[in-house]
Scaffold this active site. Structure first.
Site, PDB file in Angstrom:
ATOM      1  N   HIS A 236      96.868  42.334  31.602  1.00 15.43           N
ATOM      2  CA  HIS A 236      97.889  42.817  31.096  1.00 15.43           C
ATOM      3  C   HIS A 236      98.229  44.155  30.225  1.00 15.43           C
ATOM      4  CE1 HIS A 236      97.608  37.572  30.272  1.00 15.43           C
ATOM      5  NE2 HIS A 236      98.822  38.707  31.257  1.00 15.43           N
TER       6      HIS A 236
ATOM      7  N   LYS B 253     101.290  23.775  29.813  1.00 15.56           N
ATOM      8  CA  LYS B 253     100.288  24.244  30.012  1.00 15.56           C
ATOM      9  C   LYS B 253      99.226  24.219  28.890  1.00 15.56           C
ATOM     10  CE  LYS B 253      99.123  28.548  32.409  1.00 15.56           C
ATOM     11  NZ  LYS B 253      99.566  29.978  32.642  1.00 15.56           N
TER      12      LYS B 253
ATOM     13  N   ARG C  29      98.219  40.554  40.985  1.00 18.92           N
ATOM     14  CA  ARG C  29      96.739  41.308  41.661  1.00 18.92           C
ATOM     15  C   ARG C  29      97.224  41.440  42.916  1.00 18.92           C
ATOM     16  NH1 ARG C  29      95.930  36.823  36.627  1.00 18.92           N
ATOM     17  NH2 ARG C  29      98.151  36.222  37.268  1.00 18.92           N
TER      18      ARG C  29
ATOM     19  N   SER D 299      93.659  35.301  33.035  1.00 18.16           N
ATOM     20  CA  SER D 299      93.342  34.578  30.917  1.00 18.16           C
ATOM     21  C   SER D 299      92.498  33.098  31.810  1.00 18.16           C
ATOM     22  CB  SER D 299      94.659  34.200  30.418  1.00 18.16           C
ATOM     23  OG  SER D 299      95.225  35.081  30.374  1.00 18.16           O
TER      24      SER D 299
END
Ligand code: ATP
Ligand code: MG
Length: 164
Positions: free
Chosen positions: A17, A41, A90, A127
């Site tokens: 990030h 979440k 990514r 994460s």
């Protein structure tokens, strides 16, 4: 003034990030890091804790500000006059979903999305993976800023205890 938003859950913020935020801050006048509140979440850190952590590790970038939002990201953009969303890509696995989201955001409110390719060193980093590795006692010191390491270890340990 060119203002952009970098959205995410940042639970917790990683070097992946941070790399995108830093690069965006060198291109745009203002970068708003928006912690999106996702009720479906389960998070390790509260929104307030995540905001505090992001602030601590972005103090070196004077044009970075941190905020939170629960709702549609494009509504946040409209409300705050932000025409552009900046996201890191990514791998090909990010692409499908991100393409869909960017097209919806453009259609809903005319908000553009710009993608930055991840630095190769961070292409596997999320994460979730940090939390998974950390919860088994793995070394996560190359994934999150040193300032946050102890907080992460303590919280993961607490979480493991509560689950057992
Ligand atoms: N390693 C990384 N390299 C480049 N960009 C990243 C990286 N990790 C996250 N990002 C960017 O941050 C945005 C917000 O990500 P998010 O908060 O979902 O983080 P995450 O690491 O994918 O966490 P989670 O595992 O919870 O999904 C992503 O859409 C992506 O643009
Ligand atoms: Mg993610």
């Amino acid at each position: 003034m060119r203002k952009v938003v970098c959205p995410g859950s940042f639970d917790p913020i990683t070097f992946g990030h941070l790399d995108i935020i830093a690069r965006a801050s060198s291109i745009f006048d203002e970068v708003v890091v928006a912690v999106l509140v996702n009720r479906t979440k389960k998070s390790l850190f509260t929104v307030e804790e995540r905001i505090a952590m992001i602030r601590e590790v972005t103090t070196v970038y004077p044009n970075v500000v941190v905020d939170s939002w629960s709702g549609l990201l494009v509504d946040y953009c409209k409300q705050n006059d932000i025409p552009i969303i900046v996201k890191g890509l990514r791998a090909i696995t990010d692409f499908d979903y991100e393409l869909q989201m960017s097209q919806i955001n453009l259609q809903l409110q005319g908000v553009e999305t710009l993608f930055m390719s991840t630095a190769p060193a961070h292409s596997f980093l999320s994460s979730s993976i940090v939390k998974e590795v950390g919860s088994y006692g793995g070394d996560v010191s190359s994934y999150v800023p040193p300032l946050l390491l102890e907080r992460l270890k303590t919280r993961l340990a607490l979480n493991m205890n509560q689950q057992s």
